[in-house]
Design an enzyme around this catalytic site. Structure first.
Site, mmCIF file in Angstrom:
data_model
loop_
_atom_site.group_PDB
_atom_site.id
_atom_site.type_symbol
_atom_site.label_atom_id
_atom_site.label_comp_id
_atom_site.label_asym_id
_atom_site.label_seq_id
_atom_site.Cartn_x
_atom_site.Cartn_y
_atom_site.Cartn_z
ATOM 1 N N ARG A 187 0.816 -1.221 0.000
ATOM 2 C CA ARG A 187 0.000 0.000 0.000
ATOM 3 C C ARG A 187 0.845 1.265 0.000
ATOM 4 O O ARG A 187 0.305 2.357 -0.180
ATOM 5 C CB ARG A 187 -0.971 -0.006 1.179
ATOM 6 C CG ARG A 187 -0.304 0.012 2.546
ATOM 7 C CD ARG A 187 -1.342 0.058 3.664
ATOM 8 N NE ARG A 187 -0.740 0.167 4.985
ATOM 9 C CZ ARG A 187 -1.386 0.533 6.080
ATOM 10 N NH1 ARG A 187 -2.662 0.829 6.021
ATOM 11 N NH2 ARG A 187 -0.771 0.601 7.244
ATOM 12 N N HIS A 245 -8.382 -4.019 1.538
ATOM 13 C CA HIS A 245 -8.871 -3.257 2.702
ATOM 14 C C HIS A 245 -9.934 -2.252 2.252
ATOM 15 O O HIS A 245 -9.707 -1.028 2.283
ATOM 16 C CB HIS A 245 -7.670 -2.544 3.336
ATOM 17 C CG HIS A 245 -7.877 -2.063 4.732
ATOM 18 N ND1 HIS A 245 -8.928 -1.259 5.093
ATOM 19 C CD2 HIS A 245 -7.165 -2.283 5.860
ATOM 20 C CE1 HIS A 245 -8.837 -0.992 6.386
ATOM 21 N NE2 HIS A 245 -7.786 -1.603 6.874
ATOM 22 N N GLU A 286 -13.347 -6.334 4.647
ATOM 23 C CA GLU A 286 -12.061 -6.592 4.006
ATOM 24 C C GLU A 286 -11.926 -8.076 3.690
ATOM 25 O O GLU A 286 -11.924 -8.906 4.590
ATOM 26 C CB GLU A 286 -10.946 -6.135 4.949
ATOM 27 C CG GLU A 286 -11.152 -4.709 5.445
ATOM 28 C CD GLU A 286 -10.324 -4.366 6.683
ATOM 29 O OE1 GLU A 286 -9.283 -5.002 6.913
ATOM 30 O OE2 GLU A 286 -10.738 -3.454 7.424
HETATM 31 C C1 BG6 Z 1 -7.859 -2.986 9.875
HETATM 32 C C2 BG6 Z 1 -7.340 -3.597 11.136
HETATM 33 O O1 BG6 Z 1 -7.768 -3.905 8.836
HETATM 34 O O2 BG6 Z 1 -7.057 -1.846 9.553
HETATM 35 C C3 BG6 Z 1 -7.353 -2.563 12.242
HETATM 36 O O3 BG6 Z 1 -8.128 -4.726 11.489
HETATM 37 C C4 BG6 Z 1 -6.579 -1.330 11.840
HETATM 38 O O4 BG6 Z 1 -6.828 -3.133 13.421
HETATM 39 C C5 BG6 Z 1 -7.128 -0.833 10.531
HETATM 40 O O5 BG6 Z 1 -6.700 -0.351 12.846
HETATM 41 C C6 BG6 Z 1 -6.422 0.418 9.982
HETATM 42 O O6 BG6 Z 1 -5.061 0.226 9.896
HETATM 43 P P1 BG6 Z 1 -4.110 1.388 9.430
HETATM 44 O O7 BG6 Z 1 -2.709 0.839 9.494
HETATM 45 O O8 BG6 Z 1 -4.507 1.710 8.009
HETATM 46 O O9 BG6 Z 1 -4.349 2.558 10.332
#
Ligand code: BG6
Length: 293
Positions: free
Chosen positions: A84, A159, A267
């Site tokens: 990402r 995601h 996700e």
């Molecule tokens: C989700 C996780 O997929 O992503 C969470 O299950 C996490 O725990 C979230 O907080 C966001 O992650 P990031 O690294 O993009 O802030």
């Protein structure tokens, strides 16, 4: 024109029906998906789109690790890995017809920064296909391991930040009676299917990893009406995440203040366990997002 390269390091796909999608080369992150003039993905208004931070919204790609590994070969990598936060190559158009327009992106060991190469020293190659239909968006990842390389273990996840009107009206279907790990409780303990809800209403912070639901379609409903489906192909697990009202305090790039009400992350991935990819082998998995309303 079904496919346009923009000046801001992004490409736009346009379907004859009028639906469209926009993908940044940074992270190969889909940052917009519009069907019938309506945006279907949530994108924070403070999301960084200049390659300085993973995009807060759209569909960031999680590879080769989900979350933060505490041990094993991925332990040196940052949360959710490097896919990402790397700039992908645009490989070009794969399909363009009345049914779909598809564009491919590539990421190999030569595209990631030297630090990430040190942290995860494997000879991988990723080919990511984004395919836009009338009311569908299909994301397919092919992962290859070089023939003359070492075996490696990976996790992968799309995601997706899905846009909703008000998360309090949202219900998620397709995860009933499925074992899950609650990441708000440390994520270690598995809640057994017997205690898992018959229906999942989103009424507070949620961060759950549903392990291998047998139902391969997860549906998001609003006020009882199905609005979007997430179908999985060769992706075992589903993560459901909404950070709730502390989101803007906890994440510097989260806005507007009440943006958490307008999103639910569903996700699709294979993240409960590790996949071993032997040298010379490849693996492919997809999600299909289908707009229903
Ligand atoms: C989700 C996780 O997929 O992503 C969470 O299950 C996490 O725990 C979230 O907080 C966001 O992650 P990031 O690294 O993009 O802030």
């Amino acid at each position: 024109m079904p496919f346009n390269q923009n000046n801001d390091n992004s490409v736009t796909l346009t379907h004859p029906s009028g639906s469209s999608a926009k993908v940044l080369l940074y992270g190969a992150t889909v940052i917009s998906w519009e069907v019938e003039g309506k945006e279907r993905l949530f994108l924070s208004s403070k999301a960084k789109l200049d390659g300085t931070k993973a995009v807060r919204g759209g569909i960031p790609l999680v590879f080769p690790v989900f979350g933060k590994a505490t041990e094993g070969p991925a332990a040196a990598l940052p949360q959710h890995g490097f896919a990402r936060t790397s700039t992908w190559e645009l490989l070009g158009i794969k399909n363009d017809n009345d049914d779909v327009v598809a564009v491919q992106f590539g990421l190999g060991v030569e595209n990631i920064d030297p630090e990430a190469q040190k942290q995860w020293p494997y000879k991988f190659g990723l080919i990511y296909t984004v395919e836009l239909g009338k009311d569908t968006l299909t994301n397919t990842m092919e992962i290859r391991n070089d023939a003359d390389a070492e075996d490696f273990d990976f996790q992968i996840l799309f995601h997706s930040y899905l846009a909703v009107g008000d998360v309090s009206d949202v219900e998620v279907k397709g995860l009933e009676k499925v074992d899950y790990r609650d990441k708000t409780q440390g994520g270690k303990v598995l809640t057994q299917a017997a205690e898992s809800e018959a229906r999942l209403d989103i009424t507070s912070e949620i961060d759950r990893l549903y392990v291998a639901p047998s139902e391969t379609t997860t549906t998001v409903l609003e006020k009882g009406k199905a609005v979007v489906e997430v179908q999985r192909q060769n992706l075992k697990d589903v993560v459901v995440w909404n950070p709730w009202e502390k989101a803007p305090q906890n994440m510097g790039d989260f806005a507007p203040e009440d943006g958490w009400k307008r999103m639910i992350c569903v996700e699709a991935g294979s993240v409960a366990e590790w996949h071993k990819l032997r040298k010379g082998d490849s693996w492919t998995g997809s999600q299909v997002l289908k707009a229903l309303l």
